[in-house]
Design a protein around this motif. Structure first.
Motif, mmCIF file in Angstrom:
data_model
loop_
_atom_site.group_PDB
_atom_site.id
_atom_site.type_symbol
_atom_site.label_atom_id
_atom_site.label_comp_id
_atom_site.label_asym_id
_atom_site.label_seq_id
_atom_site.Cartn_x
_atom_site.Cartn_y
_atom_site.Cartn_z
ATOM 1 N N ILE A 4 21.948 69.877 27.650
ATOM 2 C CA ILE A 4 22.676 68.623 27.789
ATOM 3 C C ILE A 4 23.333 68.260 26.470
ATOM 4 C CG2 ILE A 4 21.684 67.497 29.807
ATOM 5 C CD1 ILE A 4 19.532 66.326 28.200
ATOM 6 N N ASP A 11 26.288 65.146 24.754
ATOM 7 C CA ASP A 11 26.900 63.830 24.957
ATOM 8 C C ASP A 11 25.956 62.964 25.790
ATOM 9 O OD1 ASP A 11 29.123 65.188 23.780
ATOM 10 O OD2 ASP A 11 29.739 65.842 25.767
ATOM 11 N N GLY A 28 25.265 63.618 29.098
ATOM 12 C CA GLY A 28 24.921 64.365 30.305
ATOM 13 C C GLY A 28 23.493 64.077 30.738
ATOM 14 N N ALA A 29 23.220 64.190 32.046
ATOM 15 C CA ALA A 29 21.867 63.975 32.564
ATOM 16 C C ALA A 29 21.550 65.057 33.585
ATOM 17 C CB ALA A 29 21.752 62.597 33.203
ATOM 18 N N VAL A 30 20.314 65.523 33.539
ATOM 19 C CA VAL A 30 19.901 66.599 34.443
ATOM 20 C C VAL A 30 18.558 66.257 35.059
ATOM 21 C CG1 VAL A 30 19.201 69.024 34.592
ATOM 22 C CG2 VAL A 30 21.131 68.381 33.140
ATOM 23 N N ASP A 31 18.452 66.537 36.341
ATOM 24 C CA ASP A 31 17.229 66.309 37.087
ATOM 25 C C ASP A 31 16.849 67.645 37.733
ATOM 26 O OD1 ASP A 31 15.602 63.990 38.412
ATOM 27 O OD2 ASP A 31 16.156 65.328 40.037
ATOM 28 N N ILE A 37 14.820 71.717 29.775
ATOM 29 C CA ILE A 37 16.029 70.916 29.614
ATOM 30 C C ILE A 37 16.047 70.432 28.170
ATOM 31 C CG2 ILE A 37 17.334 68.907 30.404
ATOM 32 C CD1 ILE A 37 15.732 68.901 32.953
ATOM 33 N N GLY A 38 17.157 70.616 27.491
ATOM 34 C CA GLY A 38 17.218 70.136 26.116
ATOM 35 C C GLY A 38 18.626 70.222 25.599
#
Lengths: 306, 306
Positions: A248, A250, A252-255, A275-276
């Motif tokens: 990720i 800026d 950004g978001a992740v699930d 996630i990093g």
């Protein structure tokens, strides 16, 4: 064939001014070019649904079938059903890219529903590139649904990527594996700006020796959002591995929600997820080599998704 | 105190004929022993709900508070609300075992709802053992709900285990972490026969430097079924790790669904899961040392859960 279609074909398929082997080019919902071969028969569906029935005979070895689909302007919502019937022991590559283009404020959408029926020991490599282009504000969507039924010993290798410009995507892949069948998936996703991507895998292993390996690599930049779901079900002595790595940057978001279900004592299932953000040291190293911060980040993202 | 209670206390708490420090013993929904100390005040709830308000003052350092709960016979459905208010900088160990016993066909259930409010820099070690005993056919259930709010720099370390005999369990843990707060969870679960276990964790990290580490190890034997759910949410620069390892034997089944949600570019989240059976080589090695197959398996399970 429109010039926009030609540009999209260059970006997302193996088009070199023409195709070798069997192919069907879909442009704004219509067929603008088709060729069958001795071993690969491409036919329009007879039941009235838009799309193709593609019969790949047992004799097909090392052949390629290309079925790119393009949406060249806004205000198109293209839906297509393509079914692949792959004969016993056939070995083929299927290239199924998809491009959506809009120059105005109207949305452009492609929704492809692909079903694969692999007979015993059939081997299929499936390559799918998704891309959005054009300067219009209209939302570019690509929503693929993939269903695969693998008979004993069949192998399906899926290499899918979304290389940029797609505003919304909802990707669903479902597979059922018989004894000795193998499903390998490599997915690469890049989202930026306000883009949203949803990915969902469900793999059911029903026979002894079935195996699956799902690897998803993604980058979420800007204000983009990604949701990853996977479910691997082991109903027999089998092995499954899934891996989901996301970078990720800026805002950004992740699930990521991977699920493992072992319904058999000899089902061996493994999952890893990470996630990093891009490590600062990596950026620094490339900057000492003369790259700007933006160039360094672009280089790292390129390597990660390659 | 009934003799069944004494037996349960031996199995699941730090009882040695008596408790040192603050304690409250709950037996079939009633208090059968309580002691407060200068720094730890245990009081019945004033709002009419069953349960305790436990105030742990800032001065508490190295003290232990024990609040075991026992259900000694069938046809008991015990519900309790215990709230812990832990003062700034306090350092305590909370031992909260729970045992359910039935000698007849009637069900025995304990449902404990625990809330933890940790002030700045408070450090709590929470130890919880669950056990079911007795020869009755009645279903033994333990359904714990845990909610934790960690203020800046607070640390909560949870060590929970279900060591056998519990037919049904539905375990829910929710936590919210402020800046610099840490939550460490070690869960160990053993199910056998027709037992069913559900575990659900949800951890929200809302402040810079928050960290969490969830490790769940479980063994599903017989026809037992386990479902594991976790969700780690990073809303700030923070780090999260979760790990879910399950061994299955006989016809045991395990479903693991861990979820990572990174809503911040500096949230680093990692997950690993592995489900599989005991490796044949391990059994073989122990058998060459003179153990029977059953003894070898028991040894491996013991090591895995320790």
């Amino acid at each position: 064939m429109k010039s926009v279609t030609e540009q999209l074909l260059k970006l997302m398929s193996n088009w070199m001014g023409s195709f070798s082997g069997a192919y069907n080019v879909r442009e704004d919902g219509a067929c603008v070019g088709r060729q069958s071969t001795d071993n690969i028969k491409i036919e329009s569906k007879l039941d009235g649904k838009p799309g193709l029935d593609i019969h790949i005979l047992s004799g097909a070895k090392g052949e390629t079938v290309s079925i790119p689909a393009c949406v060249t302007h806004g205000d198109v919502d293209d839906l297509v059903y393509n079914d692949f019937y792959v004969g016993e022991g056939a070995e083929v590559t299927i290239v199924a890219g998809c491009g959506v283009h809009t120059e105005n404020g109207e949305p452009a959408r492609h929704n492809g529903i692909h079903r694969f029926f692999l007979s015993k020991n059939a081997k299929v490599k499936y390559v799918e590139k998704h891309v959005g282009t054009g300067s219009g504000q209209g939302i570019r969507s690509i929503d693929p649904v993939t269903e695969a039924i693998l008979d004993e010993g069949a192998v399906l290798e899926m290499d899918t990527s979304q290389i940029g410009g797609v505003d919304r995507t909802d990707r669903r892949t479902r597979a059922k594996l018989a004894a000795g069948a193998k499903l390998l998936i490599r997915e690469r996703l890049l989202t930026e700006k306000e883009q949203q991507a949803k990915t969902e895998f469900e793999v059911e292993m029903n026979g002894e020796g079935a195996a699956t390996d799902l690897v998803s690599r993604s980058v979420a930049r800007g204000n983009s959002h990604q949701a990853y779901r996977s479910r691997i079900v082991g109903n027999a002595p089998c092995s499954g591995h899934s891996e989901c790595d996301a970078l990720i940057a800026d805002h950004g978001a992740v699930d990521a929600a991977p699920e493992l279900t072992a319904n058999h004592g000899d089902a061996a299932l493994i999952h890893e997820a990470a996630i990093g953000k891009i490590a600062g040291e990596q950026i620094l190293k490339l900057r000492t080599l003369g790259l700007t911060e933006e160039e360094a980040e672009a280089k790292i993202v390129e390597g990660f998704l390659s």
